[in-house]
Design a protein around this motif. Structure first.
Motif, mmCIF file in Angstrom:
data_model
loop_
_atom_site.group_PDB
_atom_site.id
_atom_site.type_symbol
_atom_site.label_atom_id
_atom_site.label_comp_id
_atom_site.label_asym_id
_atom_site.label_seq_id
_atom_site.Cartn_x
_atom_site.Cartn_y
_atom_site.Cartn_z
ATOM 1 N N SER A 147 0.818 -1.203 0.000
ATOM 2 C CA SER A 147 0.000 0.000 0.000
ATOM 3 C C SER A 147 0.858 1.262 0.000
ATOM 4 C CB SER A 147 -0.928 0.010 1.220
ATOM 5 O OG SER A 147 -0.177 0.030 2.418
ATOM 6 N N THR A 148 2.100 1.155 0.479
ATOM 7 C CA THR A 148 2.953 2.336 0.532
ATOM 8 C C THR A 148 3.595 2.626 -0.821
ATOM 9 O OG1 THR A 148 4.947 1.127 1.181
ATOM 10 C CG2 THR A 148 3.502 1.892 2.942
ATOM 11 N N ILE A 149 3.664 1.645 -1.701
ATOM 12 C CA ILE A 149 4.319 1.869 -2.985
ATOM 13 C C ILE A 149 3.315 1.968 -4.141
ATOM 14 C CG2 ILE A 149 6.406 0.702 -2.235
ATOM 15 C CD1 ILE A 149 5.595 -1.687 -3.924
ATOM 16 N N LEU A 150 2.039 1.693 -3.872
ATOM 17 C CA LEU A 150 1.045 1.755 -4.934
ATOM 18 C C LEU A 150 0.729 3.199 -5.321
ATOM 19 C CD1 LEU A 150 -1.531 -1.027 -3.970
ATOM 20 C CD2 LEU A 150 0.105 -1.043 -5.852
ATOM 21 N N GLU A 151 0.544 3.409 -6.600
ATOM 22 C CA GLU A 151 0.156 4.716 -7.134
ATOM 23 C C GLU A 151 -1.121 4.519 -7.950
ATOM 24 O OE1 GLU A 151 1.778 7.963 -7.230
ATOM 25 O OE2 GLU A 151 2.777 7.125 -5.477
ATOM 26 N N GLU A 152 -2.008 5.466 -7.863
ATOM 27 C CA GLU A 152 -3.231 5.394 -8.650
ATOM 28 C C GLU A 152 -2.922 5.723 -10.112
ATOM 29 O OE1 GLU A 152 -6.464 7.680 -7.215
ATOM 30 O OE2 GLU A 152 -6.472 6.765 -5.225
ATOM 31 N N ILE A 153 -3.258 4.795 -10.998
ATOM 32 C CA ILE A 153 -3.059 5.019 -12.433
ATOM 33 C C ILE A 153 -4.343 4.622 -13.162
ATOM 34 C CG2 ILE A 153 -0.555 4.762 -12.462
ATOM 35 C CD1 ILE A 153 -0.882 1.876 -13.244
ATOM 36 N N SER A 154 -4.643 5.323 -14.219
ATOM 37 C CA SER A 154 -5.861 5.033 -14.976
ATOM 38 C C SER A 154 -5.671 3.773 -15.812
ATOM 39 C CB SER A 154 -6.201 6.215 -15.884
ATOM 40 O OG SER A 154 -5.152 6.453 -16.812
ATOM 41 N N TYR A 155 -6.766 3.186 -16.225
ATOM 42 C CA TYR A 155 -6.711 1.939 -16.989
ATOM 43 C C TYR A 155 -6.008 2.113 -18.332
ATOM 44 C CZ TYR A 155 -10.450 3.602 -20.073
ATOM 45 O OH TYR A 155 -11.187 4.317 -21.000
ATOM 46 N N ASP A 156 -6.028 3.344 -18.862
ATOM 47 C CA ASP A 156 -5.397 3.601 -20.156
ATOM 48 C C ASP A 156 -4.049 4.316 -20.015
ATOM 49 O OD1 ASP A 156 -6.458 5.946 -19.210
ATOM 50 O OD2 ASP A 156 -7.279 6.606 -21.142
ATOM 51 N N ASP A 175 4.973 4.564 -13.405
ATOM 52 C CA ASP A 175 5.447 3.568 -14.367
ATOM 53 C C ASP A 175 5.796 2.261 -13.675
ATOM 54 O OD1 ASP A 175 5.136 5.452 -16.306
ATOM 55 O OD2 ASP A 175 7.239 5.560 -16.915
ATOM 56 N N TYR A 176 6.438 2.358 -12.504
ATOM 57 C CA TYR A 176 6.805 1.142 -11.763
ATOM 58 C C TYR A 176 5.550 0.342 -11.416
ATOM 59 C CZ TYR A 176 8.865 -2.006 -8.358
ATOM 60 O OH TYR A 176 9.271 -3.150 -7.682
ATOM 61 N N ASN A 177 4.535 1.047 -10.939
ATOM 62 C CA ASN A 177 3.278 0.372 -10.608
ATOM 63 C C ASN A 177 2.628 -0.236 -11.850
ATOM 64 O OD1 ASN A 177 1.921 0.856 -7.643
ATOM 65 N ND2 ASN A 177 3.518 2.341 -8.103
ATOM 66 N N TYR A 178 2.706 0.480 -12.970
ATOM 67 C CA TYR A 178 2.123 -0.038 -14.209
ATOM 68 C C TYR A 178 2.788 -1.360 -14.608
ATOM 69 C CZ TYR A 178 1.067 -0.523 -19.169
ATOM 70 O OH TYR A 178 0.661 -1.023 -20.382
ATOM 71 N N TYR A 179 4.108 -1.394 -14.625
ATOM 72 C CA TYR A 179 4.817 -2.597 -15.085
ATOM 73 C C TYR A 179 4.718 -3.747 -14.084
ATOM 74 C CZ TYR A 179 6.797 -0.064 -19.032
ATOM 75 O OH TYR A 179 6.965 0.634 -20.209
ATOM 76 N N THR A 180 4.795 -3.453 -12.788
ATOM 77 C CA THR A 180 4.754 -4.536 -11.814
ATOM 78 C C THR A 180 3.357 -5.107 -11.669
ATOM 79 O OG1 THR A 180 4.519 -2.900 -10.025
ATOM 80 C CG2 THR A 180 6.739 -3.733 -10.479
ATOM 81 N N GLN A 181 2.344 -4.284 -11.862
ATOM 82 C CA GLN A 181 0.968 -4.804 -11.786
ATOM 83 C C GLN A 181 0.597 -5.572 -13.047
ATOM 84 O OE1 GLN A 181 -1.982 -1.796 -10.665
ATOM 85 N NE2 GLN A 181 -0.440 -0.777 -9.397
ATOM 86 N N SER A 182 1.337 -5.326 -14.128
ATOM 87 C CA SER A 182 1.024 -5.995 -15.397
ATOM 88 C C SER A 182 1.705 -7.358 -15.487
ATOM 89 C CB SER A 182 1.498 -5.131 -16.578
ATOM 90 O OG SER A 182 0.838 -3.883 -16.557
ATOM 91 N N MET A 183 2.676 -7.627 -14.590
ATOM 92 C CA MET A 183 3.456 -8.872 -14.678
ATOM 93 C C MET A 183 2.634 -10.047 -14.158
ATOM 94 S SD MET A 183 7.245 -7.606 -13.510
ATOM 95 C CE MET A 183 8.187 -6.486 -14.525
#
Length: 246
Positions: free
Chosen positions: A164-173, A238-246
């Motif tokens: 929860s401390t490293i998560l960032e809110e990013i849109s689906y697109d 970007d980090y959240n985008y790539y790590t959540q996509s793995m």
């Protein structure tokens, strides 16, 4: 457990909780049991399959070669697991402690190799006594191998909510900008975000510049954002985008 305060080469102060000697011994004990279970299983298999008898009929050098191969996973156990599990052996994973650089960033294979080589002195030859003494008396709770590698062992027990401390809110697109952010670890991102929040609260331009320099140094990324503040914000997303996509 004691507080481990690290001043990085960029003069950024990072606070960790050093792993206690008890937790380090417990992790080592678990690893030792795993290695003993492996050896017991192998020798039981050789015995019941009749292979042990065939090995005994071989010449001395052939026997030495086969038994050396059997012992290889035990010899390289800590090096293999710490390398592939980012500073954790199976015992360390269970106890929730890990090896990190004293600068606060992820240790490299070379660091794990140095620690492994010094196990001969810290643990094997002195039965762990020398390593125990150095951990107790050193300011950064390091055995000789840690001192040589520039590492220490920290506990992750206070990081229950690290996700929860490293998560960032990013849109689906959301469209990422810096693919090389995956060179960073969760621990790196936690440190960056923590310092970034403090910098925003104080409008500390100097701290932000130091963070940008460190990110560029570790990842090879070149800042393409209009300013340093937006660059770090983009790196976190970007980090959240790539790590959540793995």
């Amino acid at each position: 457990m004691s507080e481990l305060t690290i001043n990085t080469t960029q003069n950024v102060t990072i606070n960790f909780t050093a792993a206690s000697i008890g937790h380090r011994i417990l992790a080592f004990g678990i690893d030792l049991l795993i290695m003993m279970a492996y050896l017991t299983s192998v020798f039981l298999f050789l015995s019941y399959s009749g292979l042990e008898y065939k090995i005994q009929l071989m010449d001395t050098w052939s026997q030495i070669a086969i038994r050396s191969i059997i012992f290889l996973p035990v010899m390289f156990y800590s090096l293999i697991f710490e390398t592939f599990f980012e500073g954790q052996s199976l015992g360390k994973k269970v106890v929730r402690i890990k090896v990190v650089k004293i600068e606060g960033y992820q240790a490299s294979f070379g660091d794990y190799l140095i620690r492994w080589l010094f196990r001969l002195v810290d643990i094997v030859i002195t039965s762990g006594i020398l390593g125990f003494i150095f951990i107790i008396v050193s300011k950064k709770y390091q055995r000789l191998g840690d001192m040589a590698a520039g590492t220490s062992v920290i506990t992750l027990r206070n990081d229950v909510n690290i996700s929860s401390t490293i998560l960032e809110e990013i849109s689906y697109d959301y469209k990422p900008t810096y693919p090389l952010v995956i060179k960073l670890s969760d621990n790196d991102i936690r440190i960056i975000k923590d310092k970034f929040i403090k910098a925003k609260a104080r409008r500390d331009e100097e701290l932000v510049l130091k963070l940008v320099s460190k990110i560029e140094e570790v990842t090879g990324i070149k800042n393409q954002s209009p300013n340093n503040w937006s660059f770090i914000s983009t790196v976190l997303k970007d980090y959240n985008y790539y790590t959540q996509s793995m």
